[in-house]
Design an enzyme around this catalytic site. Sequence first.
Site, PDB file in Angstrom:
ATOM      1  N   HIS A  98       0.837  -1.199   0.000  1.00 49.32           N
ATOM      2  CA  HIS A  98       0.000   0.000   0.000  1.00 49.32           C
ATOM      3  C   HIS A  98       0.874   1.253   0.000  1.00 49.32           C
ATOM      4  CE1 HIS A  98      -4.012  -1.864   1.532  1.00 49.32           C
ATOM      5  NE2 HIS A  98      -3.958  -1.771   0.232  1.00 49.32           N
ATOM      6  N   GLU A 141      -5.668  -8.168   2.800  1.00 53.61           N
ATOM      7  CA  GLU A 141      -5.103  -9.272   3.585  1.00 53.61           C
ATOM      8  C   GLU A 141      -6.207 -10.153   4.146  1.00 53.61           C
ATOM      9  OE1 GLU A 141      -3.127  -9.847   7.917  1.00 53.61           O
ATOM     10  OE2 GLU A 141      -2.152  -8.319   6.680  1.00 53.61           O
ATOM     11  N   SER A 182      -3.863   0.443   5.879  1.00 55.85           N
ATOM     12  CA  SER A 182      -4.474   0.182   7.187  1.00 55.85           C
ATOM     13  C   SER A 182      -3.446   0.332   8.297  1.00 55.85           C
ATOM     14  CB  SER A 182      -5.060  -1.233   7.205  1.00 55.85           C
ATOM     15  OG  SER A 182      -5.506  -1.573   8.488  1.00 55.85           O
ATOM     16  N   ASN A 183      -2.230  -0.129   8.031  1.00 56.98           N
ATOM     17  CA  ASN A 183      -1.166  -0.050   9.026  1.00 56.98           C
ATOM     18  C   ASN A 183      -0.867   1.398   9.405  1.00 56.98           C
ATOM     19  OD1 ASN A 183       1.978   0.357   9.391  1.00 56.98           O
ATOM     20  ND2 ASN A 183       1.537  -1.719  10.101  1.00 56.98           N
ATOM     21  N   SER A 198       4.662   0.207   4.957  1.00 51.00           N
ATOM     22  CA  SER A 198       4.805   0.262   3.494  1.00 51.00           C
ATOM     23  C   SER A 198       5.512   1.531   3.026  1.00 51.00           C
ATOM     24  CB  SER A 198       3.421   0.180   2.830  1.00 51.00           C
ATOM     25  OG  SER A 198       2.783  -1.034   3.147  1.00 51.00           O
TER      26      SER A 198
END
Length: 650
Positions: free
Chosen positions: A40, A125, A223-224, A266
Site C-alpha cells: 500500500h 489481507e 491500514s497499518n 509500506s
Amino acid sequence: MKLILAQSAGFCYGVRRAVELAEETAAQGTPCVMLGSIIHNRDVIDHLASQGLVSVDRPEQVPDGSAVIIRSHGESRAVHEGLKARGVRILDATCPNVTRIHQIVAQAEERGRQPVIIGTPDHPEVTAIAGWCRHPVVLAGEEELDIWLSQAPERREFPLTFVSQTTSTRKIWDGCVKKAKKECTNAEFFDTICGATSKRQGEARQLAEKCGMMVVIGDRKSSNTKRLAELCREVCPDVRLIERAEDLDLTHIPQTETIGITAGASTPAWIIKEVYNKMSDEIMEIEKSFAELLEESIKPINNGDKVTGTVVAITPTEIQVELGIKYPGYIPLSELSDDPNVKPEDVVKVGDEIESYVMLVSDRDCLVKLSKKRLDMVKGWEEIEAAKENETVVEGFVTEDNKGGVVVSVKGIRVFVPASQTGLPRETPMSELLKKKVRLVITEVNRARRRVVGSISKVTRAERAAAAEKVWAEIEEGKRYTGTVKSLTSYGAFVDIGGVDGMVHISELSWSRIKHPSEVVKVGDTVEVYVISADKEKKKISLGMKDHSQEPWTVFTSTYQVGDVANVRIVKLMTFGAFAEVVPGVDGLIHISQIADHRIEKPGDVLAEGDKVDVKITDIDMENKKISLSIRALLEAPAAEEEPESEPQE
C-alpha cells in the site's frame, strides 16, 4: 526543539521482501506483472512501474506465458489454483506471517472447526485469508463478535478458531479474545498480530506520549499507517498524517520541546529521509541522523553470531524476536530448551530480552533462525567442566537409549550414561528412562573429543544412603510411612520406606486368608505401612499393612448374631467339614453334617474352595471366638414352616 525518529519506522520485513522480489524480477527482464498493488504505497508502485512492472486488478488479466507477483497481502486459494492451472509462474511475495494464517484457517476447517477472522472485512489481507476457507466469518471487532454470537446462540457451542489480521491493534484482538473466552465453550486462539507491527505501534504510542507533535508518514490507503495515526492521536494533541515531504506544512509548528516521526510498514526509506531532512532544517537539535538510524536498521548479522533481542510474540511452535535489524528473528520450539516437555511461556514472556545464537540468516524469506538451546550449550561446557571438578550433581533429560546405556542432555551437552550406571535392574530396558528428568554426576569430560560420561546410580546410591540414615535415626514402633513395593516372595512383600526396605509378612498384608502376597499388592504399588518392630543392629524392619481399627471379630459381632443368614466364601475343606470366611479375618465352620440335607461322604462332594454360599449362623462362641454355620438349616427351614394338612371331615 528535538526531532526523534521511531526506531521501527518504515518497511517491515514482509514489505521489504516483496519489494526486493519485484525489483529483482524487473532487473532480470522477465515478463511479469503484479496482481494488485504489492504494497500500500503508490510511490513504490509508480517506481516499480517505471522499471517495467505493471499492475493488473484481476487474475484473468495476467497474460499467458507471463510470471505474476502475488502481493504481500496474499491471495485466495482459488487464485493460486487458477493461475497454476493456466501454467502461470507464481512469484509469491506473500508475507510469511500472512501465509501462516492461511495455513491455520485451512487446517482448522479440515478439523471441522469454524475459522473466525478478526480484521477489516474489505482489507486485501483479510480477503485473502478468507479465501483459504469455505465458510469464513470476518468480524471487525468485539462489537461485531457480540452481534454474531447473539444472532444464533448455538454458535457459542461451535468449535471456533480465532485469528487476527496481522496489522490489527492489540486492543481489538484482546477485546475479542476476552469476550470469546467468556462466552464460547470450544474456542482456540492464534495470536497472529505481526510482532513487528505490534512493536511499531507500541513504539509510536510511547513516542507520541512525550511529543507535542507527531508526524506519521504513509499511504492514506494503508491500514497499518491509519492505525499508527489513531494510536498517536490518543495521546498526542497534534498528529499529522502525510504521504510525502511536500504534504507537510511547517508554517504552524506547535511550541514543544520534542517532535516525533514514525512511518507505516509500506513507507520506503527515501520518503522518510525526505521528510526527516525537511524537518531537520527547522529543528535546532537532531537526536540521530537518518543515515545512522538507517544503518542501524540494516546492520548485517551472520551465522554463528550471538544476538540479543526482545520477545514480541509467543506461539505454540516458536518465539518471535525483534532484533532491531531489517529482519525479524524466530526461535523454533525445538531450539528453545533441551527439555522436550517445555512450554514456551514457562521460559520467556512477551517483552523479555533474550540472548540467542544465529543459526541461519535467510535473505529469501527475510528471516533469522535463532537458537537459545545452542547458546546454552556453549555456556554449558563451562558448567559441565565445573561440575566434574567439584563433583556436583546436575540435572538433565534422557533423549536417547541403546543397549549400551542412555544419552542425557545437560545444559544442551550430550552426556553418555553407561547401562551399569543408570541404576536400572539388569533386565529393564533402557527405554524406561526416555524423556525423564534425571540427576547425575559427571565422571569424565573430554572437550576436544566432545565426550562426556556421567552416572545416575552414584547419585541414587548417595541419596538412598542419606535417606536410609535419616530413617534409622527416626524409626520407632508404630510410626507410619508411605512406601513402594519393591519385591514379592511367598512369605511376604518388601517395601521401600525411603532408602530402607522393610518386610510385610503375608499374615500382615490383609485380614483375609491369602495364599500369596500378589493377591493384595504388586511391585511398584504405593502403600501405607506401619512399623511393627525395628532391629537397628541387624538392620531388619518388620512392617504391617492391616488396619487394626477394623479388628475382624469386632466387625463380625457388630454385624451378625445367632440366627442371621450370611453369604460366605469357602476358604478350606477338611474331612470333618468346611471353613468359610464370614467377614475378612473371621472364619466359621460348616460341619459335614450341616452341608446338605442328605448324607455325604466328604465336603468336596458338594463344595469347592472359592464357592460363595448362604449359611445360617447357628452358634457364636464369644470366649473362644468360634462360629458354627449351617447350610442344611436353610434347606430344611421351608419344610419345617409348612402347615400340616388338616384331616378331611367325615
